[in-house]
Structures are given as C-alpha cells and as structure tokens.
Design a protein around this motif. Structure first.
Motif, PDB file in Angstrom:
ATOM      1  N   VAL A   1     -24.044  21.381  21.785  1.00 28.32           N
ATOM      2  CA  VAL A   1     -24.444  20.285  20.899  1.00 28.32           C
ATOM      3  C   VAL A   1     -23.278  19.299  20.785  1.00 28.32           C
ATOM      4  O   VAL A   1     -22.116  19.675  20.960  1.00 28.32           O
ATOM      5  N   SER A   2     -23.608  18.009  20.542  1.00 30.91           N
ATOM      6  CA  SER A   2     -22.543  17.014  20.396  1.00 30.91           C
ATOM      7  C   SER A   2     -22.592  16.419  18.992  1.00 30.91           C
ATOM      8  O   SER A   2     -23.424  16.804  18.173  1.00 30.91           O
TER       9      SER A   2
ATOM     10  N   PHE B   1     -23.790  13.757  18.157  1.00 29.65           N
ATOM     11  CA  PHE B   1     -25.109  13.165  17.913  1.00 29.65           C
ATOM     12  C   PHE B   1     -25.971  14.123  17.077  1.00 29.65           C
ATOM     13  O   PHE B   1     -26.520  13.750  16.048  1.00 29.65           O
ATOM     14  N   GLY B   2     -26.053  15.351  17.567  1.00 32.52           N
ATOM     15  CA  GLY B   2     -26.862  16.348  16.866  1.00 32.52           C
ATOM     16  C   GLY B   2     -26.324  16.636  15.475  1.00 32.52           C
ATOM     17  O   GLY B   2     -27.077  16.738  14.503  1.00 32.52           O
TER      18      GLY B   2
END
Lengths: 119, 173
Positions: free
Chosen positions: B111-112, B114-115
């Motif tokens: 996950v980055s 953004f998430g």
C-alpha cells in the motif's frame, strides 16, 4: 508524474474499493425496507417517530397515553369529555388515532395503497 | 533531508513546522467557499502534514500533530464546539492511517500513501458524523453516503500532495 502513478499499490485499490463499498452500503438497507412508521404529535408538534414494529408506550401531553404494539397504535388512556379516541386504532399507512379535545394525533406513515387522504 | 541519526531536537523542530503547516492549511481552507453547498465537506488538505509526519517522523509524532491540530484548528477557526468534531474525526482517521502505515512498513509493496490518505479521509468523515449523530440526532446520517463517497477523491488528492511534498523535500535536502 508517471513515477508517482507507479507508486500506486494493490492496497490502494483495495482501500478505495472498500471505502466506496462502505459508502454505498446504507443505500441497500434503506431501500429494502419501506417499513411503516408510527408518528405521534401533540399540538402539531411531533413527539414520537419510530418504526411501527417497535413496541412502545408513549405519554402524549399530560392527559393521554398511547400504546404501539403488534403493529398497531391505540390510545390507552385519555382524559377528555367524550373518550372517542379510546376506541380508535391505526394499523395501515394513512390510518390515524386522534384525540381532538387534547389536540393529539397519531398516524401511520409509509407506502400505502392510497395516494393521498383528505379529511 | 534527515539522515538516520535524527536527534529528538530535529524531529521536534520538524514536528513544529508541520503543525504550523497543518494549522495554516486548515485556516486557509476555512476561508474558501464550500465545495458543495449544503454539504459539510472540505478537502482536508491539512492532512498532508499528518501524512508527511507519519512517513518521516513516525506514529508518535503524527499523533501529537493530529491532537494539536484538532484542538487548535477549530479554536483558530472560531468554533470551539468544532473541536469535538475534529477530535473525533482526527482520532479515528489517525488510527486508520497508523494501521495502514504499519502494513506499509511491513510489506512496502502492499500500500502507498494514497491508500493511507483515502482511509484517513474516510474515517475522518465517519468520526465527525458520529459526533453529528450524537449532537443532532440520527438525521445526520443522511450525510453519510455523499461524505463517504467524496472522501475517496479528496483522499487521493491529498495523498498525491503528500507524496509530491515528500519527494520535493528529499530532492532539496
């Protein structure tokens, strides 16, 4: 910009999809049940509003008490000259129990067979 | 930027800077006209600072920053009652973001930011709505679906800003 898009991960998509799904979740529940609602008002002001399926005893003003039980609203106590309301029941959408001297009205709201009712 | 031998003083200084950034963004956003008239939503750009703190300073600093901004933000904006809303939203959103960040550190490919940002935005709305229901009654739930839906694009945008900011900081230092 391209390198930033490349930093997107599977988990991001999962989070987005989950958030969207959770956002839309309540819509499914509210559409499923157009359940009738019991409404009680005193002097034009709503004092009670809940699904008809919920049993309840409601004190309306100082002189009346209503009972909601088994999908039916009835007046169980009334101190008024005629006591007409004591014999009234409201079960289907559009039906009502009214105690005119004490300005109390209770009715069932919901999707009924009638488009409108005039009194 | 910061080498691995960060001292507490340098972290604290950056925390202070990020807090100032968060409060400024919060205030500026308050001056803007509402995005959707009739809907109590904001973009939540102040969350950029919290995301940066999470990424560069760690949970504890991010939590401190979140707490400070949730108390001071509404006071500066002139609505002390707003602190209830922002504390509730801030706490939930911080928990969600920390959980995702833990996942992000464990398996960096999963996950980055953004998430993390979208989760933060969603839970911020949810937390505020819970207070809304407590103070104004269940009718406030009518806002749930539009607010939750909008938290996705808002979260993506704020996440993008945070990623850009962190890149720029890395290039500069």
């Amino acid at each position: 910009m391209r390198s930033i898009l490349r930093s997107l991960r599977v988990g991001d998509a999962v989070v987005v999809v989950l958030a969207l799904a959770l956002a839309l979740l309540p819509l499914f529940f509210t559409q499923a049940g157009e359940r009738p609602i019991a409404v009680i008002s005193v002097d034009g002001e709503t004092i009670y509003r809940a699904p008809l399926s919920e049993n309840a005893m409601v004190q309306a003003g100082s002189k009346n008490a209503l009972m909601i039980r088994g999908g039916e609203i009835s007046m169980i106590e009334a101190q008024c000259p005629d006591g007409l309301c004591l014999g009234m029941h409201a079960k289907k959408p559009g039906e009502s129990v009214i105690c005119l001297p004490n300005r109390i009205a209770a009715w069932v709201e919901g999707e009924g067979e009638l488009d409108g009712v005039s009194y | 930027m910061a080498s691995r031998t960060d001292t507490n003083a340098s972290k604290l200084t950056r925390l202070a800077l990020l807090t100032a950034l968060a409060l400024t963004l919060n205030y500026l956003e308050g001056l803007m006209p509402p995005l959707f008239p009739g809907l109590p939503v904001k973009l939540g750009v102040a969350n950029v600072a919290v995301l940066i703190a999470l990424e560069l300073l760690g949970y504890r600093y991010a939590a401190l920053l979140q707490l400070t901004r949730c108390i001071l933000g509404p006071l500066i904006g002139g609505s002390p009652v707003g602190a209830l809303y922002s504390l509730s939203g801030g706490a939930l959103s911080l928990l969600a973001m920390c959980a995702l960040c833990a996942l992000k550190q464990k398996r960096s490919a999963s996950v980055s930011l953004f998430g993390v940002s979208v989760a933060g935005a969603y839970f911020h709305s949810l937390g505020q709505l819970l207070i809304g229901v407590a103070l104004a009654g269940p009718a406030a739930m009518a806002y749930y679906t539009p607010m939750a839906l909008l938290s996705v694009p808002a979260g993506l945008f704020v996440g993008l800003l945070a990623i850009l900011a962190i890149r720029i900081e890395k290039v500069v230092s």
